[in-house]
Design a protein around this motif. Sequence first.
Motif, PDB file in Angstrom:
ATOM      1  N   ARG A  18       1.148  -1.098  -0.248  1.00 43.92           N
ATOM      2  CA  ARG A  18      -0.104   0.114   0.036  1.00 43.92           C
ATOM      3  C   ARG A  18       0.761   1.116  -0.050  1.00 43.92           C
ATOM      4  O   ARG A  18       1.694   1.323   0.964  1.00 43.92           O
ATOM      5  CB  ARG A  18      -0.794   0.026   1.402  1.00 43.92           C
ATOM      6  CG  ARG A  18      -1.784   1.180   1.262  1.00 43.92           C
ATOM      7  CD  ARG A  18      -2.746   1.092   2.523  1.00 43.92           C
ATOM      8  NE  ARG A  18      -3.570   2.126   2.348  1.00 43.92           N
ATOM      9  CZ  ARG A  18      -4.765   2.117   3.027  1.00 43.92           C
ATOM     10  NH1 ARG A  18      -5.250   1.169   3.732  1.00 43.92           N
ATOM     11  NH2 ARG A  18      -5.574   3.304   2.808  1.00 43.92           N
ATOM     12  N   ASN A  19       0.689   2.043  -1.024  1.00 42.81           N
ATOM     13  CA  ASN A  19       1.474   3.135  -1.151  1.00 42.81           C
ATOM     14  C   ASN A  19       2.980   2.929  -1.148  1.00 42.81           C
ATOM     15  O   ASN A  19       3.907   3.721  -0.517  1.00 42.81           O
ATOM     16  CB  ASN A  19       1.076   4.406  -0.180  1.00 42.81           C
ATOM     17  CG  ASN A  19      -0.222   4.836  -0.061  1.00 42.81           C
ATOM     18  OD1 ASN A  19      -0.762   4.745  -1.261  1.00 42.81           O
ATOM     19  ND2 ASN A  19      -0.815   4.887   1.047  1.00 42.81           N
ATOM     20  N   PRO A  52     -10.394  -1.022   1.834  1.00 45.47           N
ATOM     21  CA  PRO A  52      -9.863   0.093   1.651  1.00 45.47           C
ATOM     22  C   PRO A  52     -10.082   0.893   2.868  1.00 45.47           C
ATOM     23  O   PRO A  52      -9.390   2.061   2.888  1.00 45.47           O
ATOM     24  CB  PRO A  52     -10.389   0.935   0.309  1.00 45.47           C
ATOM     25  CG  PRO A  52     -10.946  -0.298  -0.433  1.00 45.47           C
ATOM     26  CD  PRO A  52     -11.341  -1.314   0.431  1.00 45.47           C
ATOM     27  N   PRO A  60      -5.679  -1.380  -1.004  1.00 46.37           N
ATOM     28  CA  PRO A  60      -5.974  -0.036  -1.871  1.00 46.37           C
ATOM     29  C   PRO A  60      -6.992  -0.395  -2.701  1.00 46.37           C
ATOM     30  O   PRO A  60      -6.923  -1.439  -3.409  1.00 46.37           O
ATOM     31  CB  PRO A  60      -4.726   0.270  -2.533  1.00 46.37           C
ATOM     32  CG  PRO A  60      -3.400  -0.700  -1.705  1.00 46.37           C
ATOM     33  CD  PRO A  60      -4.242  -1.804  -1.019  1.00 46.37           C
ATOM     34  N   SER A  62      -7.155   0.657  -5.634  1.00 46.66           N
ATOM     35  CA  SER A  62      -6.689   0.292  -7.048  1.00 46.66           C
ATOM     36  C   SER A  62      -6.037  -0.933  -7.382  1.00 46.66           C
ATOM     37  O   SER A  62      -5.652  -1.284  -8.438  1.00 46.66           O
ATOM     38  CB  SER A  62      -5.539   1.146  -7.297  1.00 46.66           C
ATOM     39  OG  SER A  62      -4.316   1.071  -5.984  1.00 46.66           O
TER      40      SER A  62
END
Length: 90
Positions: A18-19, A52, A60, A62
Amino acid sequence: MDKWSLTFDLHTHTRLVRNGKEITHAVSTMEEVVLEARNKGLMRIGISNHGPGHVTYGLPMSSLEALRAEKERLQNKYPDIDFSELKGVL
């Protein structure tokens, strides 16, 4: 006493990013979860990653399509394991 055995596990998590940072809530990939389930003689599994909305371990938005695609790929590769479709935010 009767002998009991598990045939499914509907609460599993997989390693995620994530990120750009790995989420440390799980240590196995989805395929590793499948292989361990087969090793234990399970017939059904459910991947229940947090959605999320979960601040710390949330998947995420996405990556949802990639997660579904991986589930389909593994379902075809390992037809002896049934994947339960768990939808929602956990």
